[in-house]
Design a protein around this motif. Structure first.
Motif, mmCIF file in Angstrom:
data_model
loop_
_atom_site.group_PDB
_atom_site.id
_atom_site.type_symbol
_atom_site.label_atom_id
_atom_site.label_comp_id
_atom_site.label_asym_id
_atom_site.label_seq_id
_atom_site.Cartn_x
_atom_site.Cartn_y
_atom_site.Cartn_z
ATOM 1 N N ASP A 1 0.678 -1.306 -0.037
ATOM 2 C CA ASP A 1 -0.146 -0.049 0.098
ATOM 3 C C ASP A 1 0.936 1.252 0.072
ATOM 4 O O ASP A 1 1.811 1.299 0.385
ATOM 5 C CB ASP A 1 -0.782 -0.120 1.237
ATOM 6 N N ILE A 2 0.392 2.178 -0.300
ATOM 7 C CA ILE A 2 0.943 3.803 -0.525
ATOM 8 C C ILE A 2 0.267 4.450 0.822
ATOM 9 O O ILE A 2 -0.977 4.493 0.724
ATOM 10 C CB ILE A 2 0.734 4.368 -1.745
ATOM 11 N N SER A 3 1.265 4.978 1.503
ATOM 12 C CA SER A 3 0.518 5.966 2.578
ATOM 13 C C SER A 3 0.995 7.303 2.445
ATOM 14 O O SER A 3 2.161 7.579 2.344
ATOM 15 C CB SER A 3 0.929 5.370 3.939
ATOM 16 N N VAL A 4 0.123 8.045 2.351
ATOM 17 C CA VAL A 4 0.469 9.691 2.106
ATOM 18 C C VAL A 4 0.037 10.469 3.434
ATOM 19 O O VAL A 4 -1.278 10.295 3.950
ATOM 20 C CB VAL A 4 -0.603 10.217 0.951
ATOM 21 N N ARG A 5 0.896 11.182 3.795
ATOM 22 C CA ARG A 5 0.516 12.300 4.829
ATOM 23 C C ARG A 5 0.523 13.638 4.148
ATOM 24 O O ARG A 5 1.387 13.969 3.380
ATOM 25 C CB ARG A 5 1.543 12.166 5.918
ATOM 26 N N LYS A 6 -0.495 14.272 4.139
ATOM 27 C CA LYS A 6 -0.864 15.537 3.708
ATOM 28 C C LYS A 6 -0.978 16.697 4.654
ATOM 29 O O LYS A 6 -1.261 16.518 5.700
ATOM 30 C CB LYS A 6 -1.906 15.443 2.604
ATOM 31 N N THR A 7 -0.780 17.977 4.114
ATOM 32 C CA THR A 7 -0.803 18.983 5.069
ATOM 33 C C THR A 7 -1.829 20.122 4.350
ATOM 34 O O THR A 7 -1.880 21.324 5.120
ATOM 35 C CB THR A 7 0.679 19.695 5.267
ATOM 36 N N ARG A 8 -2.538 19.758 3.721
ATOM 37 C CA ARG A 8 -3.652 20.652 3.101
ATOM 38 C C ARG A 8 -5.105 19.712 2.965
ATOM 39 O O ARG A 8 -4.795 18.516 2.992
ATOM 40 C CB ARG A 8 -3.329 21.240 1.836
ATOM 41 N N ILE A 9 -5.871 20.123 2.117
ATOM 42 C CA ILE A 9 -6.864 19.545 1.604
ATOM 43 C C ILE A 9 -7.055 18.312 0.591
ATOM 44 O O ILE A 9 -7.260 17.185 0.965
ATOM 45 C CB ILE A 9 -8.212 20.311 1.517
#
Length: 198
Positions: free
Chosen positions: A102-110
């Motif tokens: 799986d790919i895990s993404v942490r984002k800091t906007r919407i």
């Protein structure tokens, strides 16, 4: 009508599960329904070897410091240190199991594309040109990601019942009137019937 919806090629498709986090689930109108359908979509993806992408919003101290006070949505988040990376409210919901592929993404906007991890690169490298979107909220991450992904020329499917919004009317208007201009809006149960088999 599913007869007018193109079939999905699992080898070129990714399922994006976006912002299924305790803090976001607590804010939408149908958290249990959306969560249940997201798990159904995940089961479909696992059964068909579809790439899974887990997206969540979370901030490090450096991220908080970089948010300008003019940002109406995120300045209060930074001021209160809300959704701090590592906190319970910013974690992926405990019911989801993240596998090694799986790919895990942490984002800091919407948007799912607005984060410290660029999800587009790995997907393009795999030949993925189709995204199936599930997430919270409909008027937040789903809307913003859909707009950006459409501009990036992805074929898009939105799982109407695996999304939810704090305002049910916003959810209805987006899924019935706005999203269909750029995406195929379907029910999660339609995924197996749309899946192209080898």
């Amino acid at each position: 009508m599913t007869s007018t919806v193109p079939h999905l090629d699992p080898t070129r498709t990714a399922l994006l599960l976006m912002d299924f986090q305790p803090a976001v689930l607590a804010a939408v109108s149908d958290p249990e329904g959306a969560l249940s359908q997201a798990h159904a979509a995940l089961s479909w993806a696992r059964s068909n070897d579809v790439q899974v992408v887990h997206v969540r919003v979370a901030f490090t101290p450096e991220d908080f410091a970089a948010i300008p006070t003019l940002n109406k949505a995120f300045a209060p988040v930074a001021e209160n240190g809300y959704l701090s990376d590592g906190s319970p409210e910013a974690a992926l919901h405990e019911s989801f199991e993240v596998l090694e592929r799986d790919i895990s993404v942490r984002k800091t906007r919407i948007s799912a594309f607005a984060g410290s991890t660029d999800v587009r690169g790995p997907l393009r490298e795999q030949g993925v040109d189709t995204l199936v979107l599930a997430g919270l909220s409909t008027g937040g991450v789903v809307l913003t990601t859909l707009r950006q992904a459409a501009d990036d020329d992805f074929r898009l499917y939105v799982l109407k019942d695996a999304t939810s919004d704090p305002d049910p009317e916003v959810h209805r208007v987006l899924t019935e009137k706005v999203f269909p201009h750029q995406a195929h809006v379907i029910e999660t149960a339609e995924l197996p019937t749309l899946t192209k088999t080898a």
